[in-house]
Design a protein around this motif. Structure first.
Motif, short mmCIF file in Angstrom:
data_model
loop_
_atom_site.label_atom_id
_atom_site.label_comp_id
_atom_site.label_asym_id
_atom_site.label_seq_id
_atom_site.Cartn_x
_atom_site.Cartn_y
_atom_site.Cartn_z
N GLN A 120 0.83 -1.21 0.00
CA GLN A 120 0.00 0.00 0.00
C GLN A 120 0.86 1.26 0.00
O GLN A 120 0.59 2.21 -0.74
CB GLN A 120 -0.92 0.00 1.22
N ASN A 121 1.88 1.25 0.82
CA ASN A 121 2.74 2.42 0.91
C ASN A 121 3.50 2.65 -0.39
O ASN A 121 3.67 3.79 -0.84
CB ASN A 121 3.73 2.26 2.08
N GLN A 122 3.98 1.56 -1.01
CA GLN A 122 4.73 1.68 -2.25
C GLN A 122 3.86 2.18 -3.40
O GLN A 122 4.30 2.97 -4.23
CB GLN A 122 5.36 0.33 -2.61
N SER A 123 2.62 1.69 -3.44
CA SER A 123 1.73 1.99 -4.56
C SER A 123 0.93 3.27 -4.37
O SER A 123 0.43 3.84 -5.34
CB SER A 123 0.75 0.83 -4.77
N GLY A 124 0.77 3.68 -3.14
CA GLY A 124 -0.13 4.79 -2.86
C GLY A 124 -1.52 4.35 -2.50
O GLY A 124 -2.39 5.17 -2.19
N GLY A 125 -1.75 3.03 -2.55
CA GLY A 125 -3.04 2.49 -2.13
C GLY A 125 -3.81 1.82 -3.26
O GLY A 125 -3.79 2.28 -4.39
N PHE A 126 -4.51 0.74 -2.93
CA PHE A 126 -5.31 -0.02 -3.89
C PHE A 126 -6.52 -0.61 -3.18
O PHE A 126 -6.61 -0.58 -1.95
CB PHE A 126 -4.46 -1.14 -4.52
N GLY A 127 -7.44 -1.17 -3.97
CA GLY A 127 -8.69 -1.64 -3.39
C GLY A 127 -8.79 -3.12 -3.13
O GLY A 127 -9.62 -3.56 -2.32
N SER A 128 -7.97 -3.95 -3.82
CA SER A 128 -8.08 -5.40 -3.69
C SER A 128 -6.72 -6.05 -3.61
O SER A 128 -5.79 -5.65 -4.33
CB SER A 128 -8.84 -6.01 -4.89
N PHE A 129 -6.61 -7.07 -2.77
CA PHE A 129 -5.39 -7.86 -2.66
C PHE A 129 -5.72 -9.29 -3.05
O PHE A 129 -6.65 -9.90 -2.52
CB PHE A 129 -4.85 -7.82 -1.23
N LEU A 130 -4.94 -9.83 -4.01
CA LEU A 130 -5.17 -11.18 -4.50
C LEU A 130 -3.97 -12.08 -4.21
O LEU A 130 -2.83 -11.68 -4.42
CB LEU A 130 -5.41 -11.17 -6.02
N SER A 131 -4.26 -13.28 -3.76
CA SER A 131 -3.22 -14.29 -3.59
C SER A 131 -2.95 -14.97 -4.92
O SER A 131 -3.89 -15.33 -5.63
CB SER A 131 -3.70 -15.34 -2.58
N LEU A 132 -1.68 -15.16 -5.26
CA LEU A 132 -1.35 -15.98 -6.41
C LEU A 132 -1.34 -17.44 -5.95
O LEU A 132 -0.47 -17.86 -5.17
CB LEU A 132 0.01 -15.59 -6.98
N VAL A 133 -2.31 -18.20 -6.39
CA VAL A 133 -2.52 -19.56 -5.90
C VAL A 133 -1.41 -20.47 -6.39
O VAL A 133 -0.97 -20.39 -7.54
CB VAL A 133 -3.89 -20.09 -6.37
N HIS A 134 -0.94 -21.36 -5.53
CA HIS A 134 0.11 -22.31 -5.89
C HIS A 134 -0.16 -23.63 -5.17
O HIS A 134 -1.12 -23.75 -4.39
CB HIS A 134 1.48 -21.76 -5.48
N ASN A 135 0.65 -24.61 -5.44
CA ASN A 135 0.54 -25.91 -4.76
C ASN A 135 1.82 -26.25 -4.04
O ASN A 135 2.22 -27.41 -3.97
CB ASN A 135 0.19 -27.00 -5.78
N ALA A 136 2.46 -25.25 -3.48
CA ALA A 136 3.70 -25.50 -2.74
C ALA A 136 3.43 -26.18 -1.41
O ALA A 136 4.30 -26.85 -0.85
CB ALA A 136 4.43 -24.18 -2.51
N ALA A 137 2.21 -26.02 -0.88
CA ALA A 137 1.79 -26.74 0.33
C ALA A 137 0.67 -27.69 -0.04
O ALA A 137 0.00 -27.52 -1.07
CB ALA A 137 1.31 -25.75 1.38
N ASP A 138 0.44 -28.71 0.80
CA ASP A 138 -0.64 -29.64 0.47
C ASP A 138 -1.99 -28.95 0.66
O ASP A 138 -2.09 -27.83 1.15
CB ASP A 138 -0.52 -30.94 1.27
N PHE A 139 -3.06 -29.64 0.25
CA PHE A 139 -4.36 -29.00 0.17
C PHE A 139 -4.88 -28.56 1.53
O PHE A 139 -5.45 -27.47 1.68
CB PHE A 139 -5.35 -29.93 -0.52
N GLU A 140 -4.69 -29.38 2.55
CA GLU A 140 -5.17 -29.03 3.88
C GLU A 140 -4.43 -27.80 4.41
O GLU A 140 -5.04 -26.90 5.00
CB GLU A 140 -5.04 -30.21 4.84
N ALA A 141 -3.11 -27.77 4.23
CA ALA A 141 -2.33 -26.61 4.68
C ALA A 141 -2.68 -25.37 3.88
O ALA A 141 -2.69 -24.25 4.41
CB ALA A 141 -0.84 -26.91 4.58
N THR A 142 -2.98 -25.55 2.59
CA THR A 142 -3.39 -24.43 1.75
C THR A 142 -4.71 -23.84 2.25
O THR A 142 -4.85 -22.62 2.38
CB THR A 142 -3.52 -24.87 0.29
N LYS A 143 -5.68 -24.71 2.51
CA LYS A 143 -6.96 -24.22 3.03
C LYS A 143 -6.79 -23.53 4.38
O LYS A 143 -7.43 -22.51 4.65
CB LYS A 143 -7.96 -25.37 3.12
N LYS A 144 -5.92 -24.09 5.21
CA LYS A 144 -5.65 -23.48 6.51
C LYS A 144 -5.04 -22.08 6.33
O LYS A 144 -5.38 -21.14 7.06
CB LYS A 144 -4.69 -24.36 7.31
#
Length: 397
Positions: free
Chosen positions: A312-336
């Motif tokens: 936010q500080n670098q950009s000056g502010g935005f309205g939405s934050f999105l996670s880039l989804v990956h499979n580096a963790a298993d599904f249960e840990a991802t959901k957690k």
């Protein structure tokens, strides 16, 4: 001071990433299930990518995927993340988007970009250096078609003769978002048409640096073309994995982070480093990052909160934050990980607990007074009873 939305939106950006040993049927179902999980956790958006090579990013049609995902969810909105404009005849794409907007009852965001994977462009015989040029030529007519205009246009790769959409989108004002990475092309195009911007490489070193100028470029172009833009529609994307402790977050990545590194090295060549073990992979991912995949956050909810504030500080502010989804963790840990976002990170930026905290503080500061009045009420009720019994000549106690 940077722009602070009253309620920041949260979502997930699905390229997606699935190793080439996993059944594609299983991979697609896993993504559907994760989106259902996000919908139940009150995430706002899910963005679905388009890719045609490399095997890992295994969704070829975001529209087909979204049509099914919408049937399995209630509230979450869907973005094409993104439709690669260079690959599609504009009228045909516009018609598909309009139909999908009806099928989702207006839960659609039309995300557009030039096409990220050079292998895709090569197979279609498209000069990679012309991808952004083609994107602009396409969007110039798409915004007019989606607004109901009749369009005649000719380029060296598509022709429109008195073209009009026979069915307009469900939404009166279908939101359009232009992908922006490191170059200013996306910001310039978003400003030209007065549409939203989607910063897909916000946490990469170059992408983070570009955040400082992206909005100024977008605003300047909007002014040049008599348009207006709103920071609330700006979305930034970052990969992360969080757990209750930093140690647990690191252990979770034993599942698949090395495999992900191997994929990027195979597909991207020497631009992506080879690593010898998990510790080195985490170190690279959390410092230098994986190209456009960005620098990952591996830690706790507090670590992610600090990272979002830094963006936010670098950009000056935005309205939405999105996670880039990956499979580096298993599904249960991802959901957690996403549960922790919903439980602790989202309330911080959506100001969900301002009144709850104020109410608790107020009640606590008046506890002695309230308790005295409470006890006084009890004593009064006892006295009323005793007086009533005495008036009737009955013994009390």
């Amino acid at each position: 001071m940077s722009y602070q939305p009253k309620r920041m939106r949260f979502g997930a950006f699905f390229a997606p990433f699935h190793n080439d040993r996993t059944s594609p049927t299983f991979a697609l179902e896993r993504d559907f299930e994760l989106i259902q999980h996000l919908d139940l956790r009150d995430f706002d958006e899910a963005w679905i990518g388009e890719h045609h090579s490399g095997a890992y990013e295994c969704i070829a049609s975001p529209e087909v995927f979204i049509a099914t995902a919408a049937e399995r969810t209630r509230n979450i909105r869907f973005g094409t993340g993104v439709s690669s404009l260079s690959y599609h005849q504009p009228l045909v794409l516009a018609d598909r988007i309009a139909q999908l907007d009806h099928q989702t009852r207006g839960r659609l965001i039309f995300g557009v970009g030039p096409g990220q994977l050079i292998a895709d462009a090569y197979m279609m015989g498209i000069d990679p250096q012309r991808l952004r040029e083609r994107m602009e030529e396409s969007l110039d007519v798409l915004v007019r078609l989606l607004d109901g205009e009749t369009v005649t246009a000719k380029t060296d790769w598509f022709t429109l003769n008195e073209a009009r959409m026979h069915i307009l989108p469900y939404q009166a004002n279908l939101e359009i978002a232009v992908a922006s990475a490191i170059s200013p092309a996306g910001a310039r195009l978003a400003g030209k048409h007065g549409v939203a911007m989607l910063s897909v490489a916000a946490s990469s070193p170059q992408g983070f640096k570009a955040l400082a100028d992206s909005w100024q470029i977008c605003e300047a172009r909007a002014s040049e073309f008599g348009k207006s833009v709103n920071r609330d529609t700006w979305r930034v994307v970052t990969p992360f994995h969080i757990a209750e402790t930093r140690e647990q977050a690191r252990r979770d990545l034993e599942f698949g982070l090395l495999d992900m590194f191997n994929y990027f090295h195979k597909f991207g060549g020497e631009l992506f480093p080879q690593v010898k073990d998990l510790d080195e992979a985490i170190d690279v991912w959390t410092t230098g990052g994986l190209g456009a995949f960005g620098v990952g956050i591996v830690g706790t909810p507090d670590d992610l909160i600090a990272h979002i504030e830094k963006l936010q500080n670098q950009s000056g502010g935005f309205g939405s934050f999105l996670s880039l989804v990956h499979n580096a963790a298993d599904f249960e840990a991802t959901k957690k990980s996403y549960d922790l976002v919903a439980q602790y990170v989202m309330p911080h930026f959506q100001h969900s607990n301002i009144n709850r905290t104020a109410s608790l503080d107020w009640a606590a500061s008046n506890a002695d007074r309230f308790m005295a009045e409470y006890m006084g009420g009890i004593e009064k009720a006892i006295k009323v009873h005793d007086d009533d019994m005495a008036s009737k000549g009955k013994k009390v106690g």
